[in-house]
Scaffold this motif. Structure first.
Motif, PDB file in Angstrom:
ATOM      1  N   GLY B  22       0.791  -1.233   0.000  1.00 41.85           N
ATOM      2  CA  GLY B  22       0.000   0.000   0.000  1.00 41.85           C
ATOM      3  C   GLY B  22       0.812   1.266   0.000  1.00 41.85           C
ATOM      4  N   ASN B  23       2.025   1.222   0.551  1.00 46.79           N
ATOM      5  CA  ASN B  23       2.853   2.427   0.493  1.00 46.79           C
ATOM      6  C   ASN B  23       4.260   2.175  -0.058  1.00 46.79           C
ATOM      7  N   PHE B  25       5.701   1.995  -3.626  1.00 45.17           N
ATOM      8  CA  PHE B  25       5.223   2.297  -4.979  1.00 45.17           C
ATOM      9  C   PHE B  25       6.237   1.866  -6.027  1.00 45.17           C
ATOM     10  N   MET B  29       4.477   5.792 -12.952  1.00 44.42           N
ATOM     11  CA  MET B  29       3.022   5.981 -12.896  1.00 44.42           C
ATOM     12  C   MET B  29       2.570   6.538 -14.240  1.00 44.42           C
ATOM     13  N   TYR B  47       7.255   7.660 -10.758  1.00 48.41           N
ATOM     14  CA  TYR B  47       6.313   7.920  -9.666  1.00 48.41           C
ATOM     15  C   TYR B  47       6.866   9.017  -8.781  1.00 48.41           C
ATOM     16  N   GLY B  48       6.035   9.980  -8.460  1.00 45.39           N
ATOM     17  CA  GLY B  48       6.493  11.025  -7.560  1.00 45.39           C
ATOM     18  C   GLY B  48       5.491  12.141  -7.450  1.00 45.39           C
ATOM     19  N   PRO B  49       5.845  13.140  -6.640  1.00 42.33           N
ATOM     20  CA  PRO B  49       4.902  14.220  -6.353  1.00 42.33           C
ATOM     21  C   PRO B  49       4.702  15.174  -7.525  1.00 42.33           C
ATOM     22  N   LEU B  50       3.501  15.736  -7.566  1.00 46.71           N
ATOM     23  CA  LEU B  50       3.123  16.760  -8.534  1.00 46.71           C
ATOM     24  C   LEU B  50       2.713  17.987  -7.721  1.00 46.71           C
ATOM     25  N   MET B  51       2.451  19.060  -8.408  1.00 44.17           N
ATOM     26  CA  MET B  51       2.148  20.301  -7.705  1.00 44.17           C
ATOM     27  C   MET B  51       0.638  20.552  -7.658  1.00 44.17           C
ATOM     28  N   PHE B  66     -12.111   5.921  -8.340  1.00 44.78           N
ATOM     29  CA  PHE B  66     -10.954   5.070  -8.597  1.00 44.78           C
ATOM     30  C   PHE B  66     -11.375   3.656  -8.966  1.00 44.78           C
ATOM     31  N   ARG B 134      -3.982   0.940  -9.078  1.00 45.83           N
ATOM     32  CA  ARG B 134      -4.999   1.941  -8.751  1.00 45.83           C
ATOM     33  C   ARG B 134      -5.127   2.996  -9.847  1.00 45.83           C
ATOM     34  N   LEU B 136      -7.174   6.131 -11.181  1.00 44.60           N
ATOM     35  CA  LEU B 136      -8.095   7.096 -10.558  1.00 44.60           C
ATOM     36  C   LEU B 136      -8.229   8.346 -11.406  1.00 44.60           C
ATOM     37  N   PHE B 138      -9.315  12.476 -10.744  1.00 43.48           N
ATOM     38  CA  PHE B 138      -9.682  13.471  -9.731  1.00 43.48           C
ATOM     39  C   PHE B 138      -9.599  14.880 -10.301  1.00 43.48           C
ATOM     40  N   VAL B 157      -1.407   4.425 -10.432  1.00 49.86           N
ATOM     41  CA  VAL B 157      -0.285   4.146  -9.542  1.00 49.86           C
ATOM     42  C   VAL B 157      -0.419   2.692  -9.085  1.00 49.86           C
TER      43      VAL B 157
END
Lengths: 356, 356
Positions: B22-23, B25, B29, B47-51, B66, B134, B136, B138, B157
């Motif tokens: 679950g965590n 990754f 992605m 895989y990583g953060p977006l703004m 999702f 997953r 999704l 949004f 992801v």
């Protein structure tokens, strides 16, 4: 509170007479992160993007709730919040129902005041103008497990809001869709409640209405809310509004209207409203007004009710005759410091940061 | 598809025998952005953060839905998806109900295959092991207006998933809380449905249960779902599950169990399940099994039902006697390419990107 002022204020590009509500953001925002079972420091920082991945639990499992409130600037430039303690209480009710950590009074009210203080120049002045403020809490942990998140963000963002006169609208009394279940989250300002209402509203718009009057999901025999607002009905000279419940939001504007109506000597009955009684009153001419109330527009007056394929017209009252308009005026006058504040609803925002 | 391979693969630090579901990754992605009325390019990126700012509409108004699905690696290292077209169809049903743009087959299925292909080394091998995926959608527009968003992100992801044996659990038959309203979004994998279920589940846990069997919100007389799963009941040698509806998710595992049961010659009745009939069957000894099914755990067997303050025990059947366990075994064997695939459910993921 940790304060990091922006070095790139956008205020000089802001024209209070010509801006777009909802996507013009003030210079700063409040953020506070929850991890390891506790909230960290409250930070006042420049408004802007943060780093989240698409695995953020807030957008996967919907643990997210918000508040809507306003700050008003009077003719002398003094700034006031309106009953902010009500929003503080309610965000924690929402948080509890969504299994999210509650925020402290210090985080919420001090954060709010600091933000409004530092960005007071962004609050447009004049009749009906205000700053719309959005406190929210959302789950930030990155995890693909349908369980309660371990990390959250509390944030406050804000956008200048215009005085807007809203034309009376036609509303459809829902006979299929609903916004709340018994034992559900209808009373909370849960993010998911809003998303669920958009599609039925689109369908109502296709049928020639602007909004929906939500009814109970089991029988559609009772009024619940209208659009994203609480609903009031006036039959002869009595005002009716449904009691708050686990399905109906405890609106600050709703509560204020009730108190203002009583002050004017208007009879207010807080009791379930049957669709059939409203339709009957429309048919026999005793239905005078139906309207919605909420922070964003204060009130929206309805001109017609859609029911069983019929569009039932409501009388068009003058501003003096209309309870909806009179009570709106009473409320706006208190909010904007144009009248006395007999209920002690205004909270002045002191100059602290701005002069620092 | 735009492909940007990571230059910092984390695979060498991944231990398939010791990781957190679950965590953890995988390296990449899929993302795709919607703006101006259309979807842009599908991108396979690290895989990583977006703004995103806290004004992102996805966390304010809950427009987010999702899917949950898995990829399996057989003993020869071949990789399979399971009925991915079902998830594709369903994400668009969810999107429609939440007034979000639907995704194309190309975005969904090609994106899925590309991601699983490039990160096939992350799929753990062995009984019950898999990659949990997953997809999704949004809302990403920054705006403080309770209306449909103009911008969205579609993302996929994934996290490696372990074989987990789940102990039989005790479930409380809900007598107050509910997860879905008539005319609501219960059938959709709407983010908000999950958040709404957490608090009632916490209360059930405090009462000594692990999960909730959700019942209809008006009367609590009918079974709907169990936890985040579809529910099955076996009385004597007949299996019952409620029909899908606007309140009940059209689960892929549910549908697969129904087909597998029929193939085994087990009688399956898809009809409303009355709480009182289940309780009666428990009292007279004809209630053999109650279980939940879903992608994540395949099945969770129940050992006791909480009803009216009583904890009613269920028989403990052997793996051979249990329909729940037999059907689970049938399903897992197909998913993992340990048996024939008479229904054509497996979709092999070709080597395209990995060897490039």
């Amino acid at each position: 509170m940790i304060i990091q002022k922006t070095e790139n204020s956008r205020i000089s590009a802001f024209d209070p007479n010509n801006f777009s509500f909802g996507n013009t953001f003030i210079d700063h925002m409040i953020i506070c992160e929850y991890d390891n079972g506790k909230w960290g420091d409250v930070k006042l920082v420049p408004y802007g993007p943060l780093m989240f991945t698409p695995a953020m639990m807030g957008v996967n499992y919907g643990q997210a709730c918000f508040e809507g409130m306003k700050a008003y600037k009077d003719k002398d430039g003094q700034v006031f919040l309106f009953r902010p303690e009500k929003n503080f209480e309610r965000i924690n009710k929402s948080a509890k129902r969504l299994a999210m950590p509650q925020v402290t009074e210090e985080m919420f009210l001090d954060g709010l005041k600091a933000l409004v203080d530092i960005d007071r120049d962004w609050i447009p002045q004049g009749e009906g103008m205000s700053l719309y403020i959005r406190p929210l809490i959302f789950a930030t942990e990155e995890a693909l497990k349908a369980r309660v998140s371990n990390k959250y963000m509390f944030a406050i963002v804000a956008t200048p809001a215009k005085s807007y006169y809203t034309e009376p609208v036609s509303v459809k009394i829902s006979d299929h869709y609903s916004r709340a279940a018994n034992g559900g989250v209808g009373f909370a300002k849960a993010a998911g409640n809003y998303a669920a209402s958009f599609y039925p509203t689109q369908l109502a718009i296709e049928e020639g209405y602007e909004q929906i009057i939500w009814t109970d999901d089991a029988t559609h025999e009772y009024f619940e809310e209208s659009g994203t607002m609480n609903v009031f009905v006036r039959i002869n000279d009595t005002i009716y509004t449904p009691p708050t419940s686990e399905k109906i939001l405890d609106g600050v504007t709703r509560d204020s209207f009730i108190q203002l109506a009583k002050k004017r000597g208007i009879e207010v009955k807080i009791e379930p409203i049957k669709v059939k009684d409203v339709i009957e009153a429309q048919k026999n001419g005793s239905l005078k007004e139906v309207w919605g109330v909420g922070t964003a527009v204060v009130t929206t007056v309805f001109q017609a009710l859609g029911y069983n394929g019929e569009k039932l017209q409501l009388p068009r009252l003058s501003e003096e005759e209309s309870y909806a308009e009179s009570l709106k005026r009473d409320l706006v006058n208190i909010q904007s410091n144009l009248s006395e504040d007999p209920f002690g609803w205004r909270v002045q925002v002191d100059h602290v940061l701005e002069t620092a």
